[in-house]
Design an enzyme around this catalytic site. Structure first.
Site, short mmCIF file in Angstrom:
data_model
loop_
_atom_site.label_atom_id
_atom_site.label_comp_id
_atom_site.label_asym_id
_atom_site.label_seq_id
_atom_site.Cartn_x
_atom_site.Cartn_y
_atom_site.Cartn_z
N CYS A 144 72.54 43.95 95.36
CA CYS A 144 73.04 44.95 94.42
C CYS A 144 74.38 44.52 93.83
O CYS A 144 74.45 43.56 93.08
CB CYS A 144 73.09 46.31 95.08
SG CYS A 144 73.15 47.68 93.90
N ARG A 161 70.12 54.32 84.22
CA ARG A 161 70.33 53.86 85.59
C ARG A 161 68.98 53.64 86.28
O ARG A 161 68.06 54.44 86.14
CB ARG A 161 71.15 54.87 86.37
CG ARG A 161 71.61 54.34 87.73
CD ARG A 161 72.65 55.23 88.38
NE ARG A 161 73.17 54.62 89.60
CZ ARG A 161 74.14 53.74 89.65
NH1 ARG A 161 74.76 53.39 88.52
NH2 ARG A 161 74.55 53.21 90.78
N HIS A 200 68.37 47.68 98.26
CA HIS A 200 69.29 47.64 99.39
C HIS A 200 68.91 48.69 100.40
O HIS A 200 67.82 49.21 100.39
CB HIS A 200 70.73 47.83 98.92
CG HIS A 200 70.94 48.95 97.96
ND1 HIS A 200 70.68 50.25 98.26
CD2 HIS A 200 71.36 48.93 96.67
CE1 HIS A 200 70.96 51.00 97.21
NE2 HIS A 200 71.36 50.24 96.23
#
Length: 259
Positions: free
Chosen positions: A95, A130, A196
């Site tokens: 990330c 996003r 993640h």
């Protein structure tokens, strides 16, 4: 690289790049070595302390904008991670760690361009929306076997790879790098990915590949058959849930369009 005794798994700047539980990736690597009878040590290093150069695998995790900038500046000033990679160590960057490993990334409301570590031929800019949700991708191992990787992504930056880097995997579900059908990056001893939380708990094959790259030898399956089966079942469950969520979302959109 020549294996050290013990094999050192190094988490770099947990206080800056560890907001998503990324330390768990290091715990997975350490335990998979120990279960094979290989002595392993988990090393945590924070800004102000030198990054050791004798590690086998280094890990960079997720963090916010200011933390990213602070981490880049500290790592560049320290220089240890560059020396370690030159000696054959592996870097696993997740990330925000992925973004700062590249050439440039942006931060803040005005998208200020920040110079990255330059370890991967990649640039990151703010994306149109996003990327949040389950991710499924298809990774082809060095032996040619295709493995489905699963995880959870949550990132506003979209990453574009340059010619020196290649994608880690092909996207089935999720945004991945930038909605172009690719996920993650591989360049030399550097491996990057967006999912993640921690990623390697879901993907033991990827964990073992990182260790094999660092140690320069094949490890084979864990000797614990029961654990291998439990991990296989867990993986299949996560993949099934992700695909079910995808189908449900598609059905909802279809029903909405019919009204």
């Amino acid at each position: 690289m020549v294996s050290h005794n013990p094999v050192r798994i190094v988490v770099v700047y947990q206080s800056l790049l560890g907001i998503y539980g990324d330390r768990g990736n290091a715990m997975v690597l350490t335990q998979r070595l120990r279960r094979r009878g290989i002595d392993a040590e988990l090393v945590m290093v924070e800004p102000g302390s030198p990054v050791p150069t004798d590690g086998a695998v280094y890990l960079l995790g997720g963090g916010e904008d200011l933390a990213q900038v602070a981490a880049v500046n500290a790592m560049r000033a320290d220089g240890g991670i560059f020396h370690a990679l030159e000696d054959g160590a592996v870097l696993f960057a997740v990330c925000a760690g992925y973004q700062i490993a590249g050439n440039t990334f942006t931060v803040g409301d005005h998208d200020e361009v920040i110079e990255g570590l330059g370890l991967v031929d990649a640039t990151t800019r703010r994306g149109p929306v996003r990327a949040v949700g389950e991710v499924l991708s298809h990774w082809t191992r060095p032996d040619g076997l295709e493995v489905v990787l699963s995880g959870f992504e949550n990132h506003g930056g979209y990453t574009t790879l340059g010619p020196a880097a290649r994608p880690l995997a092909r996207i089935e579900l999720g945004v991945g790098n930038c909605g172009d059908g690719t996920e993650g990056a591989v360049q030399g001893q550097v491996v990057c990915t967006y999912p993640h939380g921690p990623n390697l708990v879901r993907n033991p094959a990827l964990a073992d590949w990182l260790l094999e790259k660092a140690l320069g030898r094949t490890l084979g399956e864990l000797p614990d058959e029961q654990l291998n089966e439990e991990l296989r079942v867990l993986r299949e469950q996560r993949i099934t849930v992700a695909r079910h969520s995808k189908n449900l979302a598609e059905d909802t959109r279809w029903l909405g369009a019919r009204r």
